[in-house]
Design a protein around this motif. Structure first.
Motif, PDB file in Angstrom:
ATOM      1  N   MET A  36       0.741  -1.057  -0.082  1.00 29.80           N
ATOM      2  CA  MET A  36      -0.140  -0.027  -0.040  1.00 29.80           C
ATOM      3  C   MET A  36       0.852   1.370   0.155  1.00 29.80           C
ATOM      4  O   MET A  36       1.792   1.354   0.845  1.00 29.80           O
ATOM      5  N   PRO A  37       0.851   2.134  -1.144  1.00 28.47           N
ATOM      6  CA  PRO A  37       1.527   3.374  -1.164  1.00 28.47           C
ATOM      7  C   PRO A  37       1.367   4.358  -0.104  1.00 28.47           C
ATOM      8  O   PRO A  37       0.423   4.469   0.390  1.00 28.47           O
ATOM      9  N   ASP A  38       2.560   4.736   0.598  1.00 21.92           N
ATOM     10  CA  ASP A  38       2.447   6.108   1.440  1.00 21.92           C
ATOM     11  C   ASP A  38       2.157   7.252   0.813  1.00 21.92           C
ATOM     12  O   ASP A  38       2.753   7.757  -0.085  1.00 21.92           O
ATOM     13  N   SER A  39       0.831   7.948   0.997  1.00 24.96           N
ATOM     14  CA  SER A  39       0.482   8.881   0.208  1.00 24.96           C
ATOM     15  C   SER A  39       1.226  10.303   0.644  1.00 24.96           C
ATOM     16  O   SER A  39       1.150  11.304  -0.289  1.00 24.96           O
ATOM     17  N   HIS A  40       2.251  10.206   1.541  1.00 25.09           N
ATOM     18  CA  HIS A  40       2.910  11.614   1.960  1.00 25.09           C
ATOM     19  C   HIS A  40       4.358  11.301   1.379  1.00 25.09           C
ATOM     20  O   HIS A  40       4.986  12.165   1.522  1.00 25.09           O
ATOM     21  N   HIS A  41       4.625  10.119   1.029  1.00 25.41           N
ATOM     22  CA  HIS A  41       6.113   9.908   0.843  1.00 25.41           C
ATOM     23  C   HIS A  41       6.232   9.055  -0.450  1.00 25.41           C
ATOM     24  O   HIS A  41       6.039   7.594  -0.539  1.00 25.41           O
ATOM     25  N   LYS A  42       6.716   9.597  -1.666  1.00 29.36           N
ATOM     26  CA  LYS A  42       6.762   8.792  -2.889  1.00 29.36           C
ATOM     27  C   LYS A  42       7.741   7.739  -3.137  1.00 29.36           C
ATOM     28  O   LYS A  42       9.061   8.009  -2.388  1.00 29.36           O
ATOM     29  N   GLY A  43       7.277   6.612  -3.248  1.00 29.76           N
ATOM     30  CA  GLY A  43       8.306   5.304  -3.376  1.00 29.76           C
ATOM     31  C   GLY A  43       8.346   4.688  -1.976  1.00 29.76           C
ATOM     32  O   GLY A  43       9.145   3.386  -2.140  1.00 29.76           O
ATOM     33  N   PHE A  44       7.492   5.149  -0.950  1.00 23.02           N
ATOM     34  CA  PHE A  44       7.421   4.193   0.238  1.00 23.02           C
ATOM     35  C   PHE A  44       6.060   3.532   0.140  1.00 23.02           C
ATOM     36  O   PHE A  44       5.145   3.826  -0.027  1.00 23.02           O
ATOM     37  N   GLU A  46       3.575   0.244   2.611  1.00 27.43           N
ATOM     38  CA  GLU A  46       3.508  -0.437   3.685  1.00 27.43           C
ATOM     39  C   GLU A  46       3.117  -1.759   3.165  1.00 27.43           C
ATOM     40  O   GLU A  46       2.126  -2.114   2.395  1.00 27.43           O
ATOM     41  N   VAL A  47       3.703  -2.885   3.802  1.00 27.15           N
ATOM     42  CA  VAL A  47       3.279  -4.393   3.370  1.00 27.15           C
ATOM     43  C   VAL A  47       2.998  -5.062   4.504  1.00 27.15           C
ATOM     44  O   VAL A  47       3.842  -5.123   5.581  1.00 27.15           O
ATOM     45  N   GLU A  48       1.893  -5.693   4.681  1.00 28.55           N
ATOM     46  CA  GLU A  48       1.288  -6.299   5.832  1.00 28.55           C
ATOM     47  C   GLU A  48       1.658  -7.820   5.507  1.00 28.55           C
ATOM     48  O   GLU A  48       1.379  -8.542   4.611  1.00 28.55           O
ATOM     49  N   GLY A  49       2.008  -8.537   6.699  1.00 26.17           N
ATOM     50  CA  GLY A  49       2.507  -9.815   6.706  1.00 26.17           C
ATOM     51  C   GLY A  49       1.968 -10.322   8.102  1.00 26.17           C
ATOM     52  O   GLY A  49       2.768 -10.379   8.914  1.00 26.17           O
ATOM     53  N   GLY A  50       0.663 -11.060   8.159  1.00 23.05           N
ATOM     54  CA  GLY A  50       0.311 -11.867   9.361  1.00 23.05           C
ATOM     55  C   GLY A  50       0.093 -10.481  10.504  1.00 23.05           C
ATOM     56  O   GLY A  50      -0.473  -9.788  10.134  1.00 23.05           O
ATOM     57  N   ALA A  51       0.775 -10.659  11.633  1.00 24.70           N
ATOM     58  CA  ALA A  51       0.554  -9.600  12.647  1.00 24.70           C
ATOM     59  C   ALA A  51       1.666  -8.346  12.644  1.00 24.70           C
ATOM     60  O   ALA A  51       1.764  -7.782  13.302  1.00 24.70           O
ATOM     61  N   ARG A  52       2.084  -8.447  11.378  1.00 26.58           N
ATOM     62  CA  ARG A  52       3.383  -7.393  11.119  1.00 26.58           C
ATOM     63  C   ARG A  52       3.353  -6.460   9.915  1.00 26.58           C
ATOM     64  O   ARG A  52       2.397  -6.653   9.113  1.00 26.58           O
ATOM     65  N   VAL A  53       3.656  -5.352  10.130  1.00 28.49           N
ATOM     66  CA  VAL A  53       3.748  -4.306   8.847  1.00 28.49           C
ATOM     67  C   VAL A  53       5.088  -4.009   8.521  1.00 28.49           C
ATOM     68  O   VAL A  53       5.849  -3.842   9.574  1.00 28.49           O
ATOM     69  N   PHE A  54       5.493  -3.870   7.232  1.00 28.02           N
ATOM     70  CA  PHE A  54       6.780  -3.471   7.072  1.00 28.02           C
ATOM     71  C   PHE A  54       6.851  -2.482   6.284  1.00 28.02           C
ATOM     72  O   PHE A  54       6.000  -2.353   5.278  1.00 28.02           O
ATOM     73  N   TYR A  55       7.566  -1.333   6.423  1.00 29.16           N
ATOM     74  CA  TYR A  55       7.673   0.008   5.599  1.00 29.16           C
ATOM     75  C   TYR A  55       8.873  -0.268   4.860  1.00 29.16           C
ATOM     76  O   TYR A  55       9.917  -0.402   5.504  1.00 29.16           O
ATOM     77  N   VAL A  56       8.680  -0.200   3.568  1.00 25.61           N
ATOM     78  CA  VAL A  56       9.744  -0.335   2.620  1.00 25.61           C
ATOM     79  C   VAL A  56       9.787   0.904   1.628  1.00 25.61           C
ATOM     80  O   VAL A  56       8.893   1.336   1.378  1.00 25.61           O
ATOM     81  N   TYR A  57      10.972   1.249   1.123  1.00 22.25           N
ATOM     82  CA  TYR A  57      11.227   1.973   0.011  1.00 22.25           C
ATOM     83  C   TYR A  57      11.683   1.283  -1.125  1.00 22.25           C
ATOM     84  O   TYR A  57      12.459   0.401  -1.139  1.00 22.25           O
ATOM     85  N   ILE A  58      10.865   1.666  -2.269  1.00 19.81           N
ATOM     86  CA  ILE A  58      11.505   0.922  -3.670  1.00 19.81           C
ATOM     87  C   ILE A  58      11.821   1.987  -4.645  1.00 19.81           C
ATOM     88  O   ILE A  58      11.227   2.872  -4.898  1.00 19.81           O
ATOM     89  N   SER A  59      13.199   1.726  -4.924  1.00 18.16           N
ATOM     90  CA  SER A  59      13.746   2.833  -5.845  1.00 18.16           C
ATOM     91  C   SER A  59      13.408   2.829  -7.189  1.00 18.16           C
ATOM     92  O   SER A  59      12.921   1.825  -7.727  1.00 18.16           O
ATOM     93  N   PRO A  60      12.742   3.945  -7.637  1.00 16.55           N
ATOM     94  CA  PRO A  60      12.075   4.135  -8.975  1.00 16.55           C
ATOM     95  C   PRO A  60      13.302   3.847 -10.030  1.00 16.55           C
ATOM     96  O   PRO A  60      12.994   3.702 -11.325  1.00 16.55           O
ATOM     97  N   VAL A  61      14.496   4.061  -9.481  1.00 17.79           N
ATOM     98  CA  VAL A  61      15.744   3.918 -10.680  1.00 17.79           C
ATOM     99  C   VAL A  61      16.028   2.646 -10.668  1.00 17.79           C
ATOM    100  O   VAL A  61      16.251   1.902 -11.839  1.00 17.79           O
ATOM    101  N   SER A  62      16.527   1.834  -9.693  1.00 17.80           N
ATOM    102  CA  SER A  62      17.020   0.642  -9.784  1.00 17.80           C
ATOM    103  C   SER A  62      16.004  -0.607  -9.364  1.00 17.80           C
ATOM    104  O   SER A  62      16.347  -1.794  -9.564  1.00 17.80           O
ATOM    105  N   ALA A  63      14.638  -0.065  -8.879  1.00 14.12           N
ATOM    106  CA  ALA A  63      13.913  -1.140  -8.341  1.00 14.12           C
ATOM    107  C   ALA A  63      14.337  -1.816  -7.403  1.00 14.12           C
ATOM    108  O   ALA A  63      13.332  -2.916  -6.764  1.00 14.12           O
ATOM    109  N   ARG A  64      15.279  -1.403  -6.407  1.00 12.52           N
ATOM    110  CA  ARG A  64      15.681  -2.320  -5.229  1.00 12.52           C
ATOM    111  C   ARG A  64      14.861  -1.949  -4.229  1.00 12.52           C
ATOM    112  O   ARG A  64      14.317  -0.870  -4.150  1.00 12.52           O
ATOM    113  N   VAL A  65      14.722  -2.939  -3.363  1.00 17.68           N
ATOM    114  CA  VAL A  65      13.511  -2.712  -2.239  1.00 17.68           C
ATOM    115  C   VAL A  65      14.486  -2.970  -0.840  1.00 17.68           C
ATOM    116  O   VAL A  65      15.370  -3.424  -0.627  1.00 17.68           O
ATOM    117  N   PHE A  66      14.201  -1.873  -0.213  1.00 22.23           N
ATOM    118  CA  PHE A  66      14.768  -1.699   1.235  1.00 22.23           C
ATOM    119  C   PHE A  66      13.772  -1.460   2.305  1.00 22.23           C
ATOM    120  O   PHE A  66      12.848  -0.798   2.275  1.00 22.23           O
TER     121      PHE A  66
END
Length: 89
Positions: A36-44, A46-66
């Motif tokens: 789910m995209p963060d409406s306030h931060h481009k490229g960020f 939230e990914v839900e997995g079970g009881a956890r939420v992961f906040y990630v950045y996906i580079s638009p240039v390299s497509a690397r996931v952080f």
């Protein structure tokens, strides 16, 4: 609009997250996960997995996931409830 991430995606940790956290996120992607995209931060996202939420950045240039942050959904729910309680007081 959610983004569907799937396949073998290598995740890099930006804040020294445990290998278990990184592996859990990689497994979510392997199974197919909605980001789910963060409406306030481009490229960020939230990914839900079970009881956890992961906040990630996906580079638009390299497509690397952080992996930026990770938290319990339970904590998120209690924070929302606290905010509602204070706003009605």
């Amino acid at each position: 609009m959610n983004t569907r991430l799937h396949g073998k995606i290598k995740v890099e940790s930006l804040r020294n997250h445990s290998r278990e956290d990184v592996r859990a996120l990689e497994e979510l992607f392997a199974a197919g996960a909605d980001a789910m995209p963060d409406s306030h931060h481009k490229g960020f996202f939230e990914v839900e997995g079970g009881a956890r939420v992961f906040y990630v950045y996906i580079s638009p240039v390299s497509a690397r996931v952080f992996l930026v942050a990770e938290w319990s959904k339970e904590r998120e729910t209690s924070t929302v409830l606290m905010k509602r309680a204070y706003s009605t007081a």
